[in-house]
Design an enzyme around this catalytic site. Structure first.
Site, PDB file in Angstrom:
ATOM      1  N   LYS A  61      -9.120  31.660  -7.880  1.00 31.62           N
ATOM      2  CA  LYS A  61      -7.822  30.928  -7.412  1.00 31.62           C
ATOM      3  C   LYS A  61      -6.397  31.841  -7.856  1.00 31.62           C
ATOM      4  O   LYS A  61      -5.476  32.337  -7.389  1.00 31.62           O
ATOM      5  CB  LYS A  61      -7.937  29.918  -8.707  1.00 31.62           C
ATOM      6  N   HIS A  75      -8.449  23.004 -17.426  1.00 36.03           N
ATOM      7  CA  HIS A  75      -8.335  21.187 -16.159  1.00 36.03           C
ATOM      8  C   HIS A  75     -10.202  22.080 -16.093  1.00 36.03           C
ATOM      9  O   HIS A  75     -10.828  22.285 -16.538  1.00 36.03           O
ATOM     10  CB  HIS A  75      -7.678  21.422 -15.573  1.00 36.03           C
ATOM     11  N   HIS A  77     -10.816  25.640 -15.180  1.00 33.13           N
ATOM     12  CA  HIS A  77     -11.457  26.040 -16.350  1.00 33.13           C
ATOM     13  C   HIS A  77     -13.284  26.022 -17.114  1.00 33.13           C
ATOM     14  O   HIS A  77     -13.749  26.618 -17.233  1.00 33.13           O
ATOM     15  CB  HIS A  77     -10.379  26.561 -17.554  1.00 33.13           C
ATOM     16  N   SER A 124      -3.472  25.182 -14.481  1.00 33.62           N
ATOM     17  CA  SER A 124      -2.173  24.029 -15.926  1.00 33.62           C
ATOM     18  C   SER A 124      -0.743  23.924 -15.791  1.00 33.62           C
ATOM     19  O   SER A 124      -0.432  23.056 -15.742  1.00 33.62           O
ATOM     20  CB  SER A 124      -2.548  24.981 -17.081  1.00 33.62           C
ATOM     21  N   MET A 141      -5.562  30.603 -21.032  1.00 35.47           N
ATOM     22  CA  MET A 141      -4.043  30.657 -21.402  1.00 35.47           C
ATOM     23  C   MET A 141      -4.129  29.080 -21.891  1.00 35.47           C
ATOM     24  O   MET A 141      -3.027  28.527 -22.602  1.00 35.47           O
ATOM     25  CB  MET A 141      -3.249  31.249 -20.332  1.00 35.47           C
ATOM     26  N   GLY A 142      -5.194  28.134 -21.532  1.00 36.21           N
ATOM     27  CA  GLY A 142      -4.956  26.527 -21.975  1.00 36.21           C
ATOM     28  C   GLY A 142      -4.844  25.861 -21.598  1.00 36.21           C
ATOM     29  O   GLY A 142      -4.102  26.073 -20.017  1.00 36.21           O
TER      30      GLY A 142
HETATM   31  P1  AMP Z   1      -5.347  30.637 -16.393  1.00 36.33           P
HETATM   32  O1  AMP Z   1      -6.028  29.783 -18.007  1.00 36.33           O
HETATM   33  O2  AMP Z   1      -4.447  29.909 -15.377  1.00 36.33           O
HETATM   34  O3  AMP Z   1      -5.605  31.928 -17.094  1.00 36.33           O
HETATM   35  O4  AMP Z   1      -6.716  30.831 -16.311  1.00 36.33           O
HETATM   36  C1  AMP Z   1      -8.544  31.246 -16.765  1.00 36.33           C
HETATM   37  C2  AMP Z   1      -9.125  31.889 -15.627  1.00 36.33           C
HETATM   38  O5  AMP Z   1      -9.354  30.456 -15.103  1.00 36.33           O
HETATM   39  C3  AMP Z   1      -9.025  32.368 -14.521  1.00 36.33           C
HETATM   40  O6  AMP Z   1      -9.534  32.766 -14.349  1.00 36.33           O
HETATM   41  C4  AMP Z   1      -8.588  31.516 -13.204  1.00 36.33           C
HETATM   42  O7  AMP Z   1      -8.486  32.346 -11.862  1.00 36.33           O
HETATM   43  C5  AMP Z   1      -9.552  30.107 -13.896  1.00 36.33           C
HETATM   44  N1  AMP Z   1      -8.809  29.260 -13.060  1.00 36.33           N
HETATM   45  C6  AMP Z   1      -7.261  28.760 -13.064  1.00 36.33           C
HETATM   46  N2  AMP Z   1      -7.525  27.857 -12.561  1.00 36.33           N
HETATM   47  C7  AMP Z   1      -8.947  27.423 -12.043  1.00 36.33           C
HETATM   48  C8  AMP Z   1      -9.610  26.457 -10.377  1.00 36.33           C
HETATM   49  N3  AMP Z   1      -8.797  25.891  -9.546  1.00 36.33           N
HETATM   50  N4  AMP Z   1     -10.380  26.904 -10.012  1.00 36.33           N
HETATM   51  C9  AMP Z   1     -11.051  27.810 -10.703  1.00 36.33           C
HETATM   52  N5  AMP Z   1     -10.828  28.423 -11.766  1.00 36.33           N
HETATM   53  C10 AMP Z   1      -9.409  28.944 -11.824  1.00 36.33           C
END
Ligand code: AMP
Length: 276
Positions: A147, A30, A33, A184, A26-27
């Site tokens: 996470k 960090h 990602h 994020s 979802m952008g």
């Molecule tokens: P999001 O953008 O929050 O939807 O996350 C996209 C992907 O990155 C998802 O599979 C999350 O679980 C993964 N992700 C987000 N934060 C972390 C983190 N701190 N460590 C590992 N994977 C992460």
């Protein structure tokens, strides 16, 4: 690296004889990602990263509105990887068509606990967008972070139920120096809150140690006491579940245990988990 808003345009560039790795996000990217993206780049000749803030997984309009959107910065960060990447940055219509309809799913008990209980229709929204993305991109492997551990289990179940031909790869949690799981949403915390937010991980670590000698009830009481002493947080749940079904463990012998926690710091909801 090339960026596409329209999937049909990206599709023309994918070589269907080569494996495709896929990282949906979802952008507000960090290091968490980036760890998934690097893993995909190492495993596959082609990697697709999607950046899309999926409205159907939010049950709180204010949360959706303030969710950080930093596309220009995200693309700069991805560029620094210096890799062959396809980046898909759709508008909702490219994925959903005209209406934001949510699919019907039955994940049974898996989505009745924790995030499924706290966030109305959250996992139906997640499953809807991930199913659409997996059907479009058709990846060999898709990478998800632990996470969001319950989310990983939901996606694994989705892929099995729908017989999708994608292998789901779990990736470990990337943390800040104080243990705070990268997210994020952390961008919405003040510097002081960011320092305090390590409490979630510290609590999980201490609970893990106590799990060796204390009863589940004693650990729950201890966690409650910690949060009573830190009233800047509102504890949503602390739970020790088995990793497969994500049901509360009543006695330490049943299943592979993992601790889960969710709390609000100010307005910002934080989640974390740790293998026990
Ligand atoms: P999001 O953008 O929050 O939807 O996350 C996209 C992907 O990155 C998802 O599979 C999350 O679980 C993964 N992700 C987000 N934060 C972390 C983190 N701190 N460590 C590992 N994977 C992460």
């Amino acid at each position: 690296m090339e960026v596409f808003k329209i999937y049909k345009k990206l599709e023309k560039h994918l070589n269907d004889r080569e494996n495709v790795g896929f990282v949906p996000t979802m952008g507000a990217l960090h290091r968490g990602h980036l760890s998934l993206i690097k893993r995909s780049l190492a495993d596959n000749p082609q990697t697709v990263v999607s950046i899309f803030v999926n409205p159907t997984q939010f049950d709180d309009a204010a949360d959706l509105q303030r969710y950080p959107r930093t596309l220009a910065k995200d693309l700069e960060l991805l560029q620094t990887l210096g890799a062959k990447l396809w980046v898909y940055t759709p508008e909702a219509a490219d994925l959903y068509g005209e209406s934001l309809a949510v699919g019907e799913y039955d994940f049974g008990a898996l989505t009745k606990t924790m995030e499924g209980r706290s966030r109305h229709q959250h996992f139906e929204g997640v499953a809807t967008v991930v199913e659409k993305l997996l059907r479009k991109v058709g990846p060999t492997k898709a990478y998800f972070g632990e996470k969001d551990f319950q989310q990983v289990r939901v996606i694994e179940t989705l892929v099995a139920q729908k017989n999708l031909q994608t292998q789901i790869i779990r990736c470990p949690i990337v943390r800040e120096a104080n243990g705070l799981a990268m997210s994020s949403r952390n961008a919405l915390l003040t510097t002081e809150e960011r320092a305090q937010a390590g409490l979630l991980y510290q609590t999980l670590q201490a609970a893990k140690t106590k799990f060796k000698t204390q009863s589940i009830d004693q650990i729950h009481q201890w966690v409650q006491d910690v949060f009573n002493k830190n009233p800047q947080f509102t504890l949503d749940y602390f739970s020790i579940c088995d990793e497969t079904h994500l049901q509360e463990i009543k006695n330490p012998i049943g299943g592979i245990p993992r601790g889960f926690i969710a709390a609000k710091l100010g307005n910002i909801r934080l989640i974390d988990n740790l293998s026990f």
